[in-house]
Write a protein that holds these residues in place. Structure first.
Motif, PDB file in Angstrom:
ATOM      1  N   VAL A   1       0.869  -0.926  11.026  1.00 41.80           N
ATOM      2  CA  VAL A   1       2.308  -0.728  10.805  1.00 41.80           C
ATOM      3  C   VAL A   1       2.575  -0.441   9.325  1.00 41.80           C
ATOM      4  N   THR A   2       1.729  -0.971   8.439  1.00 45.03           N
ATOM      5  CA  THR A   2       1.892  -0.662   7.013  1.00 45.03           C
ATOM      6  C   THR A   2       1.567   0.809   6.752  1.00 45.03           C
ATOM      7  N   ARG A   3       0.559   1.333   7.439  1.00 46.25           N
ATOM      8  CA  ARG A   3       0.258   2.770   7.292  1.00 46.25           C
ATOM      9  C   ARG A   3       1.419   3.619   7.806  1.00 46.25           C
ATOM     10  N   MET A   4       2.080   3.174   8.856  1.00 41.54           N
ATOM     11  CA  MET A   4       3.267   3.911   9.329  1.00 41.54           C
ATOM     12  C   MET A   4       4.332   3.921   8.240  1.00 41.54           C
ATOM     13  N   LEU A   5       4.551   2.760   7.654  1.00 42.19           N
ATOM     14  CA  LEU A   5       5.564   2.637   6.606  1.00 42.19           C
ATOM     15  C   LEU A   5       5.221   3.537   5.414  1.00 42.19           C
ATOM     16  N   LEU A   6       3.958   3.463   4.963  1.00 43.26           N
ATOM     17  CA  LEU A   6       3.535   4.225   3.782  1.00 43.26           C
ATOM     18  C   LEU A   6       3.646   5.730   4.000  1.00 43.26           C
ATOM     19  N   SER A   7       3.392   6.165   5.235  1.00 42.91           N
ATOM     20  CA  SER A   7       3.448   7.606   5.511  1.00 42.91           C
ATOM     21  C   SER A   7       4.874   8.054   5.847  1.00 42.91           C
ATOM     22  N   ARG A   8       5.822   7.164   5.636  1.00 40.81           N
ATOM     23  CA  ARG A   8       7.263   7.447   5.773  1.00 40.81           C
ATOM     24  C   ARG A   8       7.700   7.723   7.216  1.00 40.81           C
ATOM     25  N   VAL A   9       6.964   7.191   8.177  1.00 43.35           N
ATOM     26  CA  VAL A   9       7.372   7.344   9.588  1.00 43.35           C
ATOM     27  C   VAL A   9       8.794   6.810   9.778  1.00 43.35           C
ATOM     28  N   PHE A  10       9.118   5.681   9.120  1.00 42.56           N
ATOM     29  CA  PHE A  10      10.447   5.078   9.335  1.00 42.56           C
ATOM     30  C   PHE A  10      11.541   5.802   8.547  1.00 42.56           C
ATOM     31  N   ASP A  11      11.154   6.621   7.551  1.00 42.42           N
ATOM     32  CA  ASP A  11      12.145   7.497   6.891  1.00 42.42           C
ATOM     33  C   ASP A  11      12.453   8.685   7.797  1.00 42.42           C
ATOM     34  N   LYS A  12      11.386   9.207   8.399  1.00 37.46           N
ATOM     35  CA  LYS A  12      11.554  10.427   9.215  1.00 37.46           C
ATOM     36  C   LYS A  12      12.137  10.123  10.591  1.00 37.46           C
TER      37      LYS A  12
ATOM     38  N   GLN B   1      11.053   5.649   1.391  1.00 32.41           N
ATOM     39  CA  GLN B   1      12.370   5.553   0.774  1.00 32.41           C
ATOM     40  C   GLN B   1      13.143   4.330   1.267  1.00 32.41           C
ATOM     41  N   ARG B   2      12.841   3.903   2.492  1.00 32.15           N
ATOM     42  CA  ARG B   2      13.521   2.714   3.020  1.00 32.15           C
ATOM     43  C   ARG B   2      12.635   1.501   2.749  1.00 32.15           C
ATOM     44  N   SER B   3      13.227   0.401   2.357  1.00 36.19           N
ATOM     45  CA  SER B   3      12.409  -0.763   1.999  1.00 36.19           C
ATOM     46  C   SER B   3      11.862  -1.424   3.260  1.00 36.19           C
ATOM     47  N   ILE B   4      10.801  -2.152   3.072  1.00 35.85           N
ATOM     48  CA  ILE B   4      10.189  -2.861   4.205  1.00 35.85           C
ATOM     49  C   ILE B   4      11.188  -3.839   4.819  1.00 35.85           C
ATOM     50  N   TRP B   5      12.065  -4.409   3.985  1.00 36.47           N
ATOM     51  CA  TRP B   5      13.040  -5.388   4.499  1.00 36.47           C
ATOM     52  C   TRP B   5      14.040  -4.707   5.419  1.00 36.47           C
ATOM     53  N   GLU B   6      14.443  -3.492   5.044  1.00 36.66           N
ATOM     54  CA  GLU B   6      15.382  -2.751   5.894  1.00 36.66           C
ATOM     55  C   GLU B   6      14.705  -2.367   7.218  1.00 36.66           C
TER      56      GLU B   6
END
Ligand code: URA
Ligand code: ZN
Length: 383
Positions: A238-249, A292-297
């Motif tokens: 899930v950290t790799r998802m976050l780092l690759s901006r999956v949750f931004d996109k 761009q979005r924080s892990i907390w968000e």
């Protein structure tokens, strides 16, 4: 003790068709039938140790893995009103590309049929409340090894027509290269569009070297791979998802993380701090921005956690990470972690989780009700 609605979001099955497929295999994952005694399930690569006699490899696999009536008895025994069943690891990850689509359709249709038949038997008109009825819903499985992502996307769209499917379960390998693979974009888009919950579950663990080598792993059996390998695998994925901006996109993607997010709630601050100090990442030879979005968000808007963590410290971290009790959902991990002694009806793995929830939310009836079933019923639209 009388409980509010209880929904189990983390409970697995191997439909009979999948068991037959595993029986026909000789490499991991496979089922081996010894001349006497129970069949053995060899699914983790560490299980398939040639120095262990084949009749003793892996773990015994009894009818609780495939017979839905055994699951229904387990639900009654533990006061569970509704279960969202999912295929257990390693799902269809290992299949030949040419077979993936057919198997996914077959398994998903089997799951749908199991739920439909069961729910009809207790409430033919589908009008009764969930409490006190043993209802079944399902997380489907995806043909991730299929030759093209279109096949996966088409299956997600087809699943929307099956009334008992509420999401999909997935491991951490994705299309073979992890969950930060750009090729997964269409899959994330389809999950976002359908608003299916993605249940992210570990299987591969960590290499033996992480624990001190194969001798060490073998000495302690399943403890290191299951207690540490599984949660870290989920955390890394899930950290790799976050780092690759999956949750931004894909800002509307909804994920349920197994085992209370592995170690994500505990490590979130450290992950965020390291991202901040790294500033940007290298991709295709150039610099790209970090998430761009924080892990907390993301924890507050994209991530749900199951409550399969067996202790108050883990539950408190999970609640703190999601800033409230509305993102946490009860689970059992049935049929794994069965009772320790022959003939025992009560599963200590389940009572430990119940006790941890009761102790963490002592005197907070609404929080207990939310975690035990209210959150799952709301998010998965079970009523
Ligand atoms: N072991 C597994 O292989 N899978 C689970 O879900 C739990 C324990
Ligand atoms: Zn599980």
């Amino acid at each position: 003790m009388s409980r509010p609605l209880v929904v189990d979001v983390h409970t697995h099955v191997y439909p009979p068709s999948y068991m037959a497929m595993l029986r026909a295999r000789k490499t991991v994952p496979y089922i081996h039938d010894p001349a006497s005694g129970e069949p053995r399930l060899i699914i983790l690569s560490s299980d398939d140790d040639p120095s262990i006699p084949i009749d003793e490899r892996g773990r015994p696999v009894d009818t609780s893995y495939s017979d839905i009536n055994v699951k229904l008895s387990f639900m009654k025994q533990h006061g569970i009103d509704s279960s969202v069943i999912s295929l257990a690891n390693p799902w269809l990850d290992f299949l030949d590309p040419a077979e993936a689509q057919q198997w996914a359709e077959r398994i998903n249709n089997d799951l749908e049929e199991t739920c439909a038949q069961n729910n009809k038997s207790t409430d033919p008109d589908n009008t009764l409340p969930l409490k006190g009825r043993s209802t079944l819903f399902a997380f489907a499985t995806l043909p991730l090894s299929a030759p093209s992502p279109d096949i996966i996307v088409n299956e997600i769209k087809r699943l929307k027509t099956l009334p008992h499917i509420r999401g999909v379960i997935m491991g951490t390998s994705g299309l073979g290269n992890g969950l930060d693979d750009e090729k997964l974009g269409p899959v994330w888009a389809a999950l976002e569009e359908t608003q299916f919950l993605l249940f992210l579950h570990p299987h591969y663990g960590l290499p033996d070297e992480a624990f001190g080598g194969p001798e060490v792993t073998k000495r302690y059996g399943h403890v290191l791979p299951l207690a540490l390998g599984f949660p870290l695998e989920t955390t890394i994925a899930v950290t790799r998802m976050l780092l690759s901006r999956v949750f931004d996109k894909f800002p509307r993607l909804q994920i349920l993380l197994a085992h209370s997010g592995g170690t994500l709630p505990f490590l979130a601050g450290r992950i965020e701090s390291c991202i901040m100090h790294e500033r940007k990442f290298v991709e295709n030879g150039g610099d790209v921005p970090g998430p761009q979005r924080s892990i907390w968000e993301v924890l507050k808007t994209n991530i749900f956690l199951d409550a399969v963590v067996y202790g108050t410290a883990g539950l408190k971290a999970a609640v703190a990470a999601g800033e409230g009790t509305d993102r946490l959902m009860f689970g059992t991990d049935h049929p794994f972690f069965p009772p320790l002694n022959e003939g025992e009806k009560e599963w200590i793995s389940v009572t430990t989780n119940y006790k941890a929830i009761d102790a963490t939310f002592e005197g907070q009836q609404e929080a207990v009700a939310a975690v035990l079933g209210g959150n799952a019923a709301r998010v998965l639209k079970l009523e």
